[in-house]
Write an enzyme that holds these catalytic residues in place. Structure first.
Site, PDB file in Angstrom:
ATOM      1  CD  GLU A   1      35.087  37.388  34.023  1.00  0.00           C
ATOM      2  OE1 GLU A   1      34.876  37.427  32.784  1.00  0.00           O
ATOM      3  OE2 GLU A   1      34.605  36.532  34.764  1.00  0.00           O
TER       4      GLU A   1
ATOM      5  CG  ASP B   1      36.563  34.215  31.483  1.00  0.00           C
ATOM      6  OD1 ASP B   1      37.408  34.574  30.641  1.00  0.00           O
ATOM      7  OD2 ASP B   1      36.843  33.891  32.657  1.00  0.00           O
TER       8      ASP B   1
ATOM      9  CG  ASP C   1      32.350  32.140  32.866  1.00  0.00           C
ATOM     10  OD1 ASP C   1      32.126  33.371  32.751  1.00  0.00           O
ATOM     11  OD2 ASP C   1      33.255  31.682  33.578  1.00  0.00           O
TER      12      ASP C   1
ATOM     13  CG  ASP D   1      30.988  34.305  37.627  1.00  0.00           C
ATOM     14  OD1 ASP D   1      29.787  34.361  37.967  1.00  0.00           O
ATOM     15  OD2 ASP D   1      31.885  33.784  38.316  1.00  0.00           O
TER      16      ASP D   1
END
Ligand code: 0RA
Length: 708
Positions: free
Chosen positions: A464, A537, A539, A541
């Site tokens: 990403e 990641d 998180d 997103d």
């Protein structure tokens, strides 16, 4: 809530007993004391946590809603009082207080102290025993430290009090009142020795009761918070014209009243979209004792939003009512489009998907004996309902189309557009996918390919963002590891259709990199990498992108999943350093273990102490991480670094922890994982922003794990 197993078993028993003694069906009543309820509360109200606690209110309110649906009650007031007391009152006929033949007790005491298995109560067929959710107000009584019933009927105010389900005394006449004044008030306090939580959530109550008000047209539901004095500042929901909201300091009061019932609900759901129809379709019909209400309105959107209810319970898994609705809709719109010449003889029929694009609809049925099926018992199983919905809705829909030709034209126009778009998309896909079309494209520039041409050893890391892409490229073993960075942009496809995604450059790059082609041209033999590794990641997103990619693979490359080619990388969440030794840690449980090994007992992560010494500050600067934490225990210093994103690891660390086949941990994606991702994807695509936001906020962790 669906019927609990225990009462159902009782019902069967009751039916048997009835046969033997030849009672009529009306008289079926099996009455049992309340001991089992306090022994196994979960069996009767689902659980003893927050949901169960709120269920107590729903149960009592349901009885008043029944009375309203029977046409005898217009107002229902729910008050949250201090000390965890809840008061529910209505202006219905009042629960009967005369002697009940079978029990010798007053009818009131019978409903409050006996479990009613048969769903009916004596010859009157009193529905009070069941409520719509089916467990009965006696369950609420059993699970309350205190309950008071006040009945206004026959010119008297009657009252009786209970403690943990047992009457404190006989029912008493409190005072004379006008004969025409009638109603029921129940005040109860949920038992804190039963419930793990006793604080009611205002929002849960408002949300549930608003929905109940929409589903019960014409009834006024008033909710008042009198718990504690505090300043309240809230804004009324936009566009919700029919509900007024009052604000007072220390007292919150909401009034829900929807003249239009589910038609008002549709207006509310569509409030942020531009409508295709002038008039909302609405019908209410009863056939064979099944009441059918349908409302719909098309908006300028692609998405379909259908909400179905059976006896005011949201049937999230659909069922017979939904099936009947869908088939009637497709059939009638096609018939209408042909008759009016919108569809020519040579034209294909509109597909079921075409006629549901941009459709917001509600189907609400009320059935005598609902059967709830499915995984979460939220699918309506009554087979007869399908035909009843189909025939009643068909009839009303064709009438409505005749009476509202403009809306008819708009609806058909919308569906024709959808059909056109569907055909164009299919054609475009076919062109793009025609043999050679993708092959002709050079490999995407962003792809850092590996040198090996042996697919069986080659790996593709999908990462990403460009920055993570940088470290991954530097950290990899370039002989067999390729890296394709995807920009976060593909995130924005939330509300677009997946087929449009294929036009997206990022996605196109991925498809070209895979080498397999897509659709009918798909050939797994041409796969360029036998391991495709999604690395995002830790998180929101990251989990979002992962969900999206999994959905893409699930829909367009299921064979790659089945053949075991898709993986999820597992980067570490922390690094724990202790003197010269350090270790990577992949989850929170492991973190605790690691800390124990270093002699730190029972650590909960705390934010950096602002008064901490200079040593840590220096360290923090050096590492450039805000997430760094220092734990001092047993005089030993342990440093914990939390990695939020892949970009925080240097290339060597990334190789060591996540990419080196000797040490890395990867999760192979199963088709079930991908199916779960697809479901989440659907939800993320949802039209309503609020639930999506809430979902992302509250479930981000779960989406992340997924459980992958
Ligand atoms: C059945 C018969 C009658 C009243 C009710 C049910 C009733 C139950 C509840 C529960 C909460 N509020 C209620 N209001 C009414 C009486 C029938 C009659 O008066 O003839």
């Amino acid at each position: 809530m669906p019927k609990e197993p225990a009462p159902e078993a009782e019902e069967k028993k009751a039916k048997k007993a009835t046969k033997k003694t030849e009672y009529s069906a009306d008289q079926i009543t099996v009455l049992e004391g309340l001991d089992p309820v306090r022994k196994r509360p979960g069996m009767y109200i689902g659980n003893t946590a927050e949901a169960g606690l709120h269920h107590m209110i729903w149960e009592v309110v349901d009885n008043s809603i029944d009375e309203a649906m029977a046409g005898h009650c217009t107002d229902i007031t729910i008050k949250l009082l201090p000390d965890g007391m809840v008061e529910v009152s209505d202006n219905g006929r009042g629960i009967p207080v005369e002697k009940h033949k079978q029990t010798g007790l007053s009818a009131l005491e019978t409903v409050l102290t006996k479990l009613h298995a048969g769903g009916k109560f004596g010859q009157g067929g009193y529905k009070v025993s069941g409520g719509l959710h089916g467990v009965g107000v006696s369950v609420v009584n059993a699970l309350s430290t205190y309950l008071k019933a006040e009945i206004k009927r026959d010119g008297w105010l009657w009252a009786q009090e209970y403690k943990q389900g047992a009457p404190k005394g006989k029912i008493k006449k409190v005072k004379k009142i006008p004969k025409t004044t009638t109603g029921t008030t129940m005040t109860f306090q949920a038992d804190p020795t039963i419930f793990t939580v006793t604080e009611y959530s205002w929002k849960t109550i408002i949300d549930h009761l608003r929905q109940q008000a929409y589903l019960t047209k014409g009834v006024k539901i008033i909710i008042i918070d009198e718990r504690e004095i505090k300043e309240v500042k809230e804004s009324s929901e936009e566009g919700e014209k029919s509900a007024d909201v009052e604000f007072t300091v220390g007292k919150k009061k909401y009034t829900f009243y929807f003249e239009g019932g589910i038609a008002s609900y549709i207006r509310h759901l569509n409030r942020n979209y531009s409508a295709k129809q002038l008039n909302i379709f609405y019908m209410d019909a009863t056939e064979d004792e099944v009441q059918v209400e349908v409302a719909f309105q098309y908006v300028e959107e692609f998405k379909e939003s259908v909400f179905t209810f059976a006896n005011n319970i949201h049937t999230t898994e659909g069922g017979m009512h939904l099936t009947g609705f869908k088939s009637a809709l497709t059939r009638n719109l096609n018939a209408y489009a042909r008759e009016k010449g919108y569809l020519k003889e040579k034209d294909d029929n509109l597909s079921a998907e075409d006629v549901r694009e941009g459709l917001t609809s509600i189907v609400s049925v009320k059935v005598q004996e609902p059967q709830f099926e499915g995984q979460t018992k939220s699918k309506l199983g009554n087979a007869e309902v399908r035909g009843i919905v189909e025939s009643t809705f068909s009839e009303k829909l064709s009438m409505w189309l005749e009476e509202n030709p403009r809306d008819g034209e708009a609806v058909i126009g919308k569906a024709l557009l959808a059909a056109q778009a569907r055909k164009a998309a299919k054609a475009a896909r076919e062109t793009v996918l025609r043999k050679g079309a993708l092959e002709g494209f050079a490999l995407p520039g962003k792809l850092a390919d590996c040198s090996s041409r042996d697919a069986t050893v080659s790996e593709l890391y999908i990462v990403e963002g460009d920055s993570a892409g940088g470290s991954t490229k530097q950290g990899r073993n370039r002989t067999f590891q390729a890296v394709l960075p995807l920009r976060g942009k593909i995130l924005n496809v939330e509300r677009a259709r997946l087929d449009k995604m294929l036009a997206n450059n990022e996605v196109k790059s991925l498809v070209i990199a895979l080498g397999t082609n897509i659709g009918e041209q798909f050939n797994i033999e041409d796969l360029r990498y036998h391991r495709i590794i999604i690395m995002t990641d830790a998180d929101v997103d990251g989990s979002h992108i992962r969900t999206l990619l999994l959905t893409l693979f699930y829909r367009y490359f299921p064979d790659l999943i089945i053949a075991g080619h898709i993986y999820i990388a597992q980067p570490p969440l922390y690094m724990v350093e202790h003197g010269k030794s350090s270790e990577y840690v992949y989850d929170d449980q492991e973190l605790q273990k690691s800390l124990k090994r270093f002699g730190v007992e029972d650590v909960s992560l705390v934010e950096e102490d602002p008064s901490a010494g200079t040593e840590e500050e220096a360290a923090e600067e050096e590492e450039g991480s805000e997430e760094e934490q220092t734990q001092t225990a047993s005089k030993k210093k342990v440093r914990i670094q939390r990695y939020k994103g892949l970009g925080e690891m240097n290339p060597d660390q990334l190789w060591e922890t996540t990419m080196d086949p000797k040490t890395r941990i990867m999760k192979q994606v199963t088709i079930e994982d991908a199916a779960a991702a697809e479901e989440i994807f659907q939800m993320l695509m949802g039209i309503e922003v609020a639930p999506r936001k809430r979902f992302i906020q509250t479930r981000a962790k779960k989406v992340e794990n997924l459980d992958i």
